[in-house]
Design a protein around this motif. Structure first.
Motif, PDB file in Angstrom:
ATOM      1  N   VAL A   1       0.752  -1.129   0.059  1.00 14.21           N
ATOM      2  CA  VAL A   1      -0.079   0.097   0.044  1.00 14.21           C
ATOM      3  C   VAL A   1       0.855   1.297  -0.016  1.00 14.21           C
ATOM      4  CG1 VAL A   1      -1.435   1.530   1.192  1.00 14.21           C
ATOM      5  CG2 VAL A   1      -1.908  -0.836   0.850  1.00 14.21           C
ATOM      6  N   ALA A   2       1.887   1.333   0.745  1.00 15.39           N
ATOM      7  CA  ALA A   2       2.951   2.277   0.776  1.00 15.39           C
ATOM      8  C   ALA A   2       3.579   2.798  -0.527  1.00 15.39           C
ATOM      9  CB  ALA A   2       3.865   2.049   1.936  1.00 15.39           C
ATOM     10  N   LEU A   3       4.044   1.673  -1.309  1.00 17.72           N
ATOM     11  CA  LEU A   3       4.324   1.742  -2.776  1.00 17.72           C
ATOM     12  C   LEU A   3       3.440   2.288  -3.525  1.00 17.72           C
ATOM     13  CD1 LEU A   3       6.932   0.733  -4.405  1.00 17.72           C
ATOM     14  CD2 LEU A   3       5.221  -1.138  -5.240  1.00 17.72           C
ATOM     15  N   GLU A   4       2.145   1.615  -3.242  1.00 21.90           N
ATOM     16  CA  GLU A   4       1.218   2.314  -4.235  1.00 21.90           C
ATOM     17  C   GLU A   4       0.894   3.612  -3.979  1.00 21.90           C
ATOM     18  OE1 GLU A   4      -2.251  -0.340  -4.142  1.00 21.90           O
ATOM     19  OE2 GLU A   4      -0.893  -2.028  -4.426  1.00 21.90           O
ATOM     20  N   SER A   5       1.045   4.021  -2.919  1.00 23.78           N
ATOM     21  CA  SER A   5       0.430   5.509  -2.543  1.00 23.78           C
ATOM     22  C   SER A   5       1.405   6.577  -2.859  1.00 23.78           C
ATOM     23  CB  SER A   5       0.244   5.652  -1.130  1.00 23.78           C
ATOM     24  OG  SER A   5       0.269   6.825  -0.482  1.00 23.78           O
ATOM     25  N   ASN A   6       2.749   6.079  -2.861  1.00 17.59           N
ATOM     26  CA  ASN A   6       3.948   6.856  -3.150  1.00 17.59           C
ATOM     27  C   ASN A   6       3.863   7.014  -4.623  1.00 17.59           C
ATOM     28  OD1 ASN A   6       5.347   7.858  -0.973  1.00 17.59           O
ATOM     29  ND2 ASN A   6       5.835   5.612  -0.620  1.00 17.59           N
ATOM     30  N   LEU A   7       3.834   5.918  -5.439  1.00 14.95           N
ATOM     31  CA  LEU A   7       3.461   5.851  -6.986  1.00 14.95           C
ATOM     32  C   LEU A   7       2.422   6.778  -7.508  1.00 14.95           C
ATOM     33  CD1 LEU A   7       4.682   4.847  -9.548  1.00 14.95           C
ATOM     34  CD2 LEU A   7       3.216   2.715  -9.392  1.00 14.95           C
ATOM     35  N   GLU A   8       1.448   7.051  -6.878  1.00 10.56           N
ATOM     36  CA  GLU A   8       0.325   7.657  -7.290  1.00 10.56           C
ATOM     37  C   GLU A   8       0.673   9.190  -7.285  1.00 10.56           C
ATOM     38  OE1 GLU A   8      -3.205   6.590  -4.843  1.00 10.56           O
ATOM     39  OE2 GLU A   8      -3.349   4.448  -5.653  1.00 10.56           O
ATOM     40  N   VAL A   9       1.146   9.302  -5.978  1.00  8.44           N
ATOM     41  CA  VAL A   9       1.710  10.854  -5.825  1.00  8.44           C
ATOM     42  C   VAL A   9       2.737  11.403  -6.631  1.00  8.44           C
ATOM     43  CG1 VAL A   9       2.813  12.557  -4.145  1.00  8.44           C
ATOM     44  CG2 VAL A   9       1.016  10.675  -3.353  1.00  8.44           C
TER      45      VAL A   9
ATOM     46  N   THR B   1       6.626  24.749  -9.292  1.00 11.85           N
ATOM     47  CA  THR B   1       7.395  25.208  -8.265  1.00 11.85           C
ATOM     48  C   THR B   1       8.500  24.301  -7.732  1.00 11.85           C
ATOM     49  OG1 THR B   1       5.966  24.139  -6.614  1.00 11.85           O
ATOM     50  CG2 THR B   1       5.123  26.374  -7.537  1.00 11.85           C
ATOM     51  N   PRO B   2       9.354  24.615  -7.047  1.00 19.68           N
ATOM     52  CA  PRO B   2      10.274  23.840  -6.366  1.00 19.68           C
ATOM     53  C   PRO B   2       9.748  22.753  -5.536  1.00 19.68           C
ATOM     54  CG  PRO B   2      11.189  26.129  -6.365  1.00 19.68           C
ATOM     55  CD  PRO B   2       9.800  26.049  -6.791  1.00 19.68           C
ATOM     56  N   SER B   3       8.583  23.154  -4.992  1.00 13.93           N
ATOM     57  CA  SER B   3       7.957  21.919  -3.891  1.00 13.93           C
ATOM     58  C   SER B   3       7.598  20.751  -4.853  1.00 13.93           C
ATOM     59  CB  SER B   3       6.977  22.608  -3.208  1.00 13.93           C
ATOM     60  OG  SER B   3       5.746  22.877  -4.153  1.00 13.93           O
ATOM     61  N   TRP B   4       7.107  21.048  -6.199  1.00 13.45           N
ATOM     62  CA  TRP B   4       6.748  20.021  -7.187  1.00 13.45           C
ATOM     63  C   TRP B   4       8.065  19.020  -7.266  1.00 13.45           C
ATOM     64  CZ3 TRP B   4       3.057  22.125 -11.547  1.00 13.45           C
ATOM     65  CH2 TRP B   4       2.109  22.721 -11.019  1.00 13.45           C
ATOM     66  N   ARG B   5       8.994  19.657  -7.534  1.00 13.62           N
ATOM     67  CA  ARG B   5      10.385  18.917  -7.896  1.00 13.62           C
ATOM     68  C   ARG B   5      10.633  18.194  -6.632  1.00 13.62           C
ATOM     69  NH1 ARG B   5      14.604  21.509 -11.488  1.00 13.62           N
ATOM     70  NH2 ARG B   5      15.272  19.150 -11.209  1.00 13.62           N
ATOM     71  N   TYR B   6      10.580  18.700  -5.347  1.00 14.28           N
ATOM     72  CA  TYR B   6      10.845  18.408  -4.255  1.00 14.28           C
ATOM     73  C   TYR B   6      10.074  16.976  -4.251  1.00 14.28           C
ATOM     74  CZ  TYR B   6      11.092  16.779   0.606  1.00 14.28           C
ATOM     75  OH  TYR B   6      11.154  16.134   1.821  1.00 14.28           O
ATOM     76  N   THR B   7       8.648  17.147  -4.469  1.00 11.35           N
ATOM     77  CA  THR B   7       7.621  16.236  -4.084  1.00 11.35           C
ATOM     78  C   THR B   7       8.034  14.828  -5.037  1.00 11.35           C
ATOM     79  OG1 THR B   7       5.962  17.469  -3.317  1.00 11.35           O
ATOM     80  CG2 THR B   7       5.179  15.458  -4.234  1.00 11.35           C
ATOM     81  N   ILE B   8       8.344  15.008  -6.316  1.00 11.11           N
ATOM     82  CA  ILE B   8       8.665  14.259  -7.466  1.00 11.11           C
ATOM     83  C   ILE B   8       9.980  13.294  -6.880  1.00 11.11           C
ATOM     84  CG2 ILE B   8       9.797  13.904  -9.774  1.00 11.11           C
ATOM     85  CD1 ILE B   8       7.660  16.064 -10.664  1.00 11.11           C
ATOM     86  N   ASP B   9      10.935  14.288  -6.328  1.00 10.26           N
ATOM     87  CA  ASP B   9      12.363  13.490  -5.867  1.00 10.26           C
ATOM     88  C   ASP B   9      11.869  12.628  -4.665  1.00 10.26           C
ATOM     89  OD1 ASP B   9      15.183  13.384  -6.009  1.00 10.26           O
ATOM     90  OD2 ASP B   9      15.110  14.249  -4.030  1.00 10.26           O
ATOM     91  N   GLU B  10      11.200  13.233  -3.686  1.00 12.95           N
ATOM     92  CA  GLU B  10      10.974  12.687  -2.658  1.00 12.95           C
ATOM     93  C   GLU B  10      10.162  11.199  -2.834  1.00 12.95           C
ATOM     94  OE1 GLU B  10      10.816  11.356   1.669  1.00 12.95           O
ATOM     95  OE2 GLU B  10      11.751  12.872   0.537  1.00 12.95           O
ATOM     96  N   HIS B  11       8.939  11.260  -3.532  1.00 11.66           N
ATOM     97  CA  HIS B  11       8.295   9.848  -3.571  1.00 11.66           C
ATOM     98  C   HIS B  11       8.949   9.102  -4.580  1.00 11.66           C
ATOM     99  CE1 HIS B  11       4.742  10.965  -1.176  1.00 11.66           C
ATOM    100  NE2 HIS B  11       5.192  12.044  -1.692  1.00 11.66           N
ATOM    101  N   ARG B  12       9.885   9.445  -5.535  1.00  6.48           N
ATOM    102  CA  ARG B  12      10.698   8.570  -6.254  1.00  6.48           C
ATOM    103  C   ARG B  12      11.712   7.920  -5.139  1.00  6.48           C
ATOM    104  NH1 ARG B  12      12.249  12.101 -11.224  1.00  6.48           N
ATOM    105  NH2 ARG B  12      10.822  11.267 -12.462  1.00  6.48           N
ATOM    106  N   SER B  13      12.369   8.714  -4.450  1.00 10.07           N
ATOM    107  CA  SER B  13      13.135   8.071  -3.573  1.00 10.07           C
ATOM    108  C   SER B  13      12.657   7.162  -2.482  1.00 10.07           C
ATOM    109  CB  SER B  13      13.871   9.318  -2.606  1.00 10.07           C
ATOM    110  OG  SER B  13      14.731   8.880  -1.665  1.00 10.07           O
ATOM    111  N   ARG B  14      11.519   7.414  -2.180  1.00  8.50           N
ATOM    112  CA  ARG B  14      10.621   6.241  -1.240  1.00  8.50           C
ATOM    113  C   ARG B  14      10.539   5.280  -1.992  1.00  8.50           C
ATOM    114  NH1 ARG B  14       5.896   9.968   1.740  1.00  8.50           N
ATOM    115  NH2 ARG B  14       7.240  11.557   2.662  1.00  8.50           N
ATOM    116  N   ILE B  15      10.295   5.127  -3.130  1.00  6.57           N
ATOM    117  CA  ILE B  15       9.784   3.885  -3.941  1.00  6.57           C
ATOM    118  C   ILE B  15      11.107   3.346  -4.253  1.00  6.57           C
ATOM    119  CG2 ILE B  15       8.898   3.054  -6.555  1.00  6.57           C
ATOM    120  CD1 ILE B  15       7.132   5.606  -6.199  1.00  6.57           C
TER     121      ILE B  15
END
Length: 152
Positions: free
Chosen positions: A55-63, A79-93
Motif C-alpha cells: 500500500v505504501a508503494l502504491e501511495s507513493n507511486l500515485e503521488v 514550483t520547487p516544491s513539485w520537484r521536491y515532491t517528485i524527488d521525495e516519492h521517487r526516493s521512497r519507492i
C-alpha cells in the motif's frame, strides 16, 4: 522478561496490550518457545506488514505520477516544491524496492492502476478536466523512477 506459557493468555494480551504481546512473542521466538506462540495473531501481523509495504508503494507511486502530470501539464505553475515532491516519492519507492526487491513485480502489476489514480488526483488538484491527461501514462516505469527524468 518472564514469558507466559499460555496461548489463551496471549490472545487476550494481543487484544489488551499490543506492546506486551509483541515483546512476549519476540522473546518466545528468541528462546525457541515455539509451542507457546500465538500463531494466529502472529500470522495476521506478518500478513498485515506485507500489505502495508504494498500500500505504501502504491501511495507513493500515485503521488509521484500525479506530480509528474502536474509538472508536464502546468508548465507555468511549476514550483520547487513539485520537484521536491517528485524527488521525495521517487526516493521512497526506490528505497522500498532496494530493501524489498520483491516489490518490483508488484510495482509493475499496479503501475497502470496507480496512474489512473494519479491522473484523477492531478485533475482534482489542478482543476483541469481529467480528459486533459492521457488515459495511458505518458511516462513508462523506467522514466517514472529515473531520478534525472522530468517531463518537458
Amino acid at each position: 522478561m518472564t514469558v507466559i506459557n499460555a496461548k489463551p493468555y496471549l490472545k487476550t494480551v494481543y487484544e489488551q496490550d499490543y506492546l506486551l504481546w509483541l515483546e512476549t512473542t519476540s522473546e518466545q521466538l528468541r528462546t525457541g518457545q515455539l509451542e507457546n506462540l500465538d500463531i494466529e495473531n502472529l500470522l495476521e501481523e506478518i500478513e498485515s506488514m506485507a500489505r502495508k509495504e504494498k500500500v505504501a508503494l502504491e501511495s507513493n507511486l500515485e503521488v509521484l505520477l500525479m506530480h509528474l502530470l502536474k509538472y508536464q501539464y502546468q508548465v507555468n505553475k511549476r514550483t520547487p516544491s513539485w520537484r521536491y515532491t517528485i524527488d521525495e516519492h521517487r526516493s521512497r519507492i526506490l528505497k522500498a524496492i532496494k530493501v524489498s526487491p520483491s516489490l518490483k513485480p508488484h510495482l509493475k502489476q499496479v503501475f497502470d492502476e496507480c496512474y489512473q489514480e494519479g491522473r484523477r488526483k492531478a485533475a482534482i488538484e489542478t482543476g483541469l478536466n481529467i480528459v486533459t491527461f492521457p488515459t495511458e501514462s505518458p511516462f513508462n516505469q523506467e522514466q517514472t523512477l529515473n531520478p534525472d527524468f522530468l517531463p518537458e
